[in-house]
Scaffold this motif. Structure first.
Motif, PDB file in Angstrom:
ATOM      1  N   PHE A 246      -5.738   1.984   7.186  1.00 19.85           N
ATOM      2  CA  PHE A 246      -6.670   1.197   6.390  1.00 19.85           C
ATOM      3  C   PHE A 246      -7.458   2.047   5.394  1.00 19.85           C
ATOM      4  N   VAL A 247      -7.302   3.367   5.474  1.00 22.86           N
ATOM      5  CA  VAL A 247      -7.961   4.270   4.522  1.00 22.86           C
ATOM      6  C   VAL A 247      -6.915   5.287   4.078  1.00 22.86           C
ATOM      7  N   LEU A 248      -6.201   4.959   3.019  1.00 18.47           N
ATOM      8  CA  LEU A 248      -5.064   5.770   2.599  1.00 18.47           C
ATOM      9  C   LEU A 248      -5.377   6.657   1.404  1.00 18.47           C
ATOM     10  N   SER A 249      -6.635   6.733   1.007  1.00 25.14           N
ATOM     11  CA  SER A 249      -6.986   7.549  -0.154  1.00 25.14           C
ATOM     12  C   SER A 249      -6.827   9.034   0.138  1.00 25.14           C
ATOM     13  N   LYS A 250      -7.029   9.434   1.387  1.00 24.86           N
ATOM     14  CA  LYS A 250      -6.818  10.821   1.788  1.00 24.86           C
ATOM     15  C   LYS A 250      -6.510  10.851   3.276  1.00 24.86           C
TER      16      LYS A 250
ATOM     17  N   TRP B 295      -2.774   9.848   8.987  1.00 24.46           N
ATOM     18  CA  TRP B 295      -3.300   8.845   8.073  1.00 24.46           C
ATOM     19  C   TRP B 295      -3.848   7.653   8.839  1.00 24.46           C
ATOM     20  N   ASN B 296      -4.992   7.159   8.399  1.00 21.77           N
ATOM     21  CA  ASN B 296      -5.512   5.889   8.875  1.00 21.77           C
ATOM     22  C   ASN B 296      -4.898   4.791   8.005  1.00 21.77           C
TER      23      ASN B 296
ATOM     24  N   VAL C  92       1.382   5.486  -0.441  1.00 20.30           N
ATOM     25  CA  VAL C  92       0.750   6.804  -0.314  1.00 20.30           C
ATOM     26  C   VAL C  92       1.591   7.823  -1.065  1.00 20.30           C
TER      27      VAL C  92
ATOM     28  N   ASN D 174       0.858  -1.182   0.000  1.00 24.38           N
ATOM     29  CA  ASN D 174       0.000   0.000   0.000  1.00 24.38           C
ATOM     30  C   ASN D 174       0.895   1.233   0.000  1.00 24.38           C
TER      31      ASN D 174
ATOM     32  N   ASN E  27      -6.552  11.764   7.288  1.00 25.24           N
ATOM     33  CA  ASN E  27      -7.573  12.082   8.283  1.00 25.24           C
ATOM     34  C   ASN E  27      -7.522  13.546   8.693  1.00 25.24           C
TER      35      ASN E  27
ATOM     36  N   ASN F 209      -4.698   4.788  16.209  1.00 26.23           N
ATOM     37  CA  ASN F 209      -4.510   4.042  14.962  1.00 26.23           C
ATOM     38  C   ASN F 209      -4.266   5.019  13.806  1.00 26.23           C
TER      39      ASN F 209
END
Length: 487
Positions: A416-420, A413-414, A383, A381, A422, A399
């Motif tokens: 598990f959600v790396l599209s944008k 950054w989360n 970024v 993954n 936090n 987390n």
């Protein structure tokens, strides 16, 4: 979000009788925040939350109002407080009753009131800690023997000492008051002293060893004796690229299970998985005499499975140097960063929990000895962050991964959600060099190239404090801080 007890904790502990009053006293009078804020202001705010009920009022309410495990309705509760308290209004007492009677039964007990007050005091304490600003003392120059840039500072808990290492190979030890204790040189037979260049080091806390990485493309592991002396134990050689950053992890429940990982100047990440770290990191080859001063290990031999107690994995992660790498146990993955925008932050995941197998060859008198076989998953993954990342830190509490951006931004950054991200913390004017979570205070600190230190609230994502002119300045492009330790 905090180590303080929540309502569920209060219920499980059954705060009854004098125990509850003692808990209130601890919350009202604790000194833990005295160095960060005005204690009198804090106490006044807490008294306001519990509608001006003093400790003696709570004791009287417990012994008289709720005597014999009595339950009070609203009228009885308000009447008792009006006749015993010199402060407060009917509206105050009515609102307090309604807040405590969350199930709307029309009656409350001492346990209900105790649990409610502990919850309110705890939440207020969390908010106060999140927004309180540290009170910093003046800077202190520490005597040391370093003659070049310091690569890392670390605390050795088992020895109660700080250790620092600089590029030319000087190691300095300090006591817990940061008083200089002793120094020694970390040399290698692969190069002359004038050519020596150490890129990083890490303290291996479970077995009191220190791993150092050299530009001579090797990692040397020393034993730290009880007399705080270094003895050479292992030399890991045969690397294709210079190791640039190191990290070490050991399982707190099984200290034999450990991982030494590093990133190199070709953007690769490497890891050696140890399964008998307390017994022997790497077994001595049979062809090597038993009286040898140290064990020389070729990386290819570990990769080919020639050692029963160590295995090896590697992958290409970045288009530039790997600036930092860290194994995150909570995620079971390796996280690394670089200043390459397209591969600024990379997550590489291990197979979940690995496979546990029995190995009788490592310690023959322990037939139940088992090891974990770890393997990397396929794929990574990645970024993308403009201009790349200098460093990062991970918080298990939130987390979240915080990145120190070359573009002056700190991003959260989360994994598990790396599209944008936090959140984005904006305020620095120069490249951010360092970030670290303060887990006990729900904050993150960041340090930039212009020697500005900022403290941020993670939840509110605002800057709580900006510190300037406290770090010595040198000429432009020189004397930038290389390493920060916050403890």
């Amino acid at each position: 979000m905090s180590d303080k007890p929540r309502l569920s904790t209060a219920l499980s502990n059954s705060l009854k009788g004098a125990t509850a009053v003692s808990k209130f006293k601890g919350l009202l009078n604790q000194q833990s925040l005295s160095s960060f804020s005005n204690l009198e202001d804090l106490r006044e705010e807490r008294l306001e939350i519990q509608n001006l009920l003093h400790l003696e009022d709570l004791e009287r309410l417990r012994l008289q109002g709720f005597s014999g495990k009595k339950r009070l309705n609203k009228e009885q509760f308000i009447t008792f407080l009006r006749t015993t308290l010199p402060r407060g209004t009917i509206r105050d007492f009515d609102e307090l009753f309604e807040s405590v009677d969350c199930t709307k039964e029309g009656y409350i007990s001492w346990d209900n009131l105790a649990e409610y007050i502990v919850l309110k005091l705890t939440d207020n304490d969390d908010r106060q800690k999140a927004t309180s600003i540290p009170s910093w003392k003046g800077g202190k120059s520490i005597v040391n023997a370093h003659r070049d840039s310091i690569k890392r500072i670390q605390h050795m808990d088992s020895f109660g000492r700080y250790i620092s290492l600089s590029r030319e190979g000087t190691i300095c030890l300090y006591d817990d008051e940061t008083q200089f204790y002793k120094t020694f040189k970390a040399t290698t037979e692969n190069c002359k002293l004038r050519d020596l260049w150490i890129t990083d080091f890490v303290f291996m806390s479970n077995n009191n060893k220190i791993a150092l990485s050299y530009t001579s493309k090797e990692i040397i592991i020393f034993d730290m004796t009880s007399k705080l002396e270094l003895n050479l134990s292992y030399r890991i050689v045969g690397m294709e690229a210079t190791p640039f950053c190191l990290d070490y992890w050991s399982d707190p429940e099984n200290p034999n299970d450990a991982i030494l990982c590093w990133g190199d100047v070709m953007g690769n990440v490497h890891a050696i998985f140890f399964n008998s770290a307390l017994i022997a990191l790497i077994e001595r080859p049979p062809q090597q005499t038993s009286d040898a001063e140290y064990t020389k290990v070729h990386l290819a031999d570990i990769a080919n499975g020639n050692y029963k107690n160590a295995s090896y994995a590697t992958y290409h992660a970045h288009g530039e140097w790997t600036r930092k790498v860290k194994y995150v146990e909570h995620l079971e993955c390796f996280v690394s960063c670089s200043t390459d925008a397209k591969t600024a932050l990379v997550f590489s995941w291990l197979e979940k929990s690995g496979l546990t197998v029995r190995n009788n060859d490592i310690v023959r008198d322990r037939s139940n000895y088992s090891i974990r076989v770890r393997k990397l998953r396929d794929g990574r993954n990645t970024v993308v962050i403009e201009q790349g990342v200098n460093s990062f830190d991970y918080s298990k509490t939130f987390n979240l991964v915080a990145t120190a951006g070359v573009n002056t931004q700190v991003r959260l950054w989360n994994p598990f959600v790396l599209s944008k991200p936090n959140g984005t913390l904006i305020g620095h004017m120069r490249s951010v060099l360092f970030v670290q979570f303060i887990h006990s205070r729900n904050q993150v600190i960041s340090f930039s190239k212009d020697k500005i230190l900022r403290i941020w609230d993670v939840q509110l994502q605002i800057c709580l404090q900006r510190l300037a002119n406290i770090f010595p300045r040198g000429a432009e492009g020189k004397n930038h801080a290389k390493e920060i330790l916050f403890s």
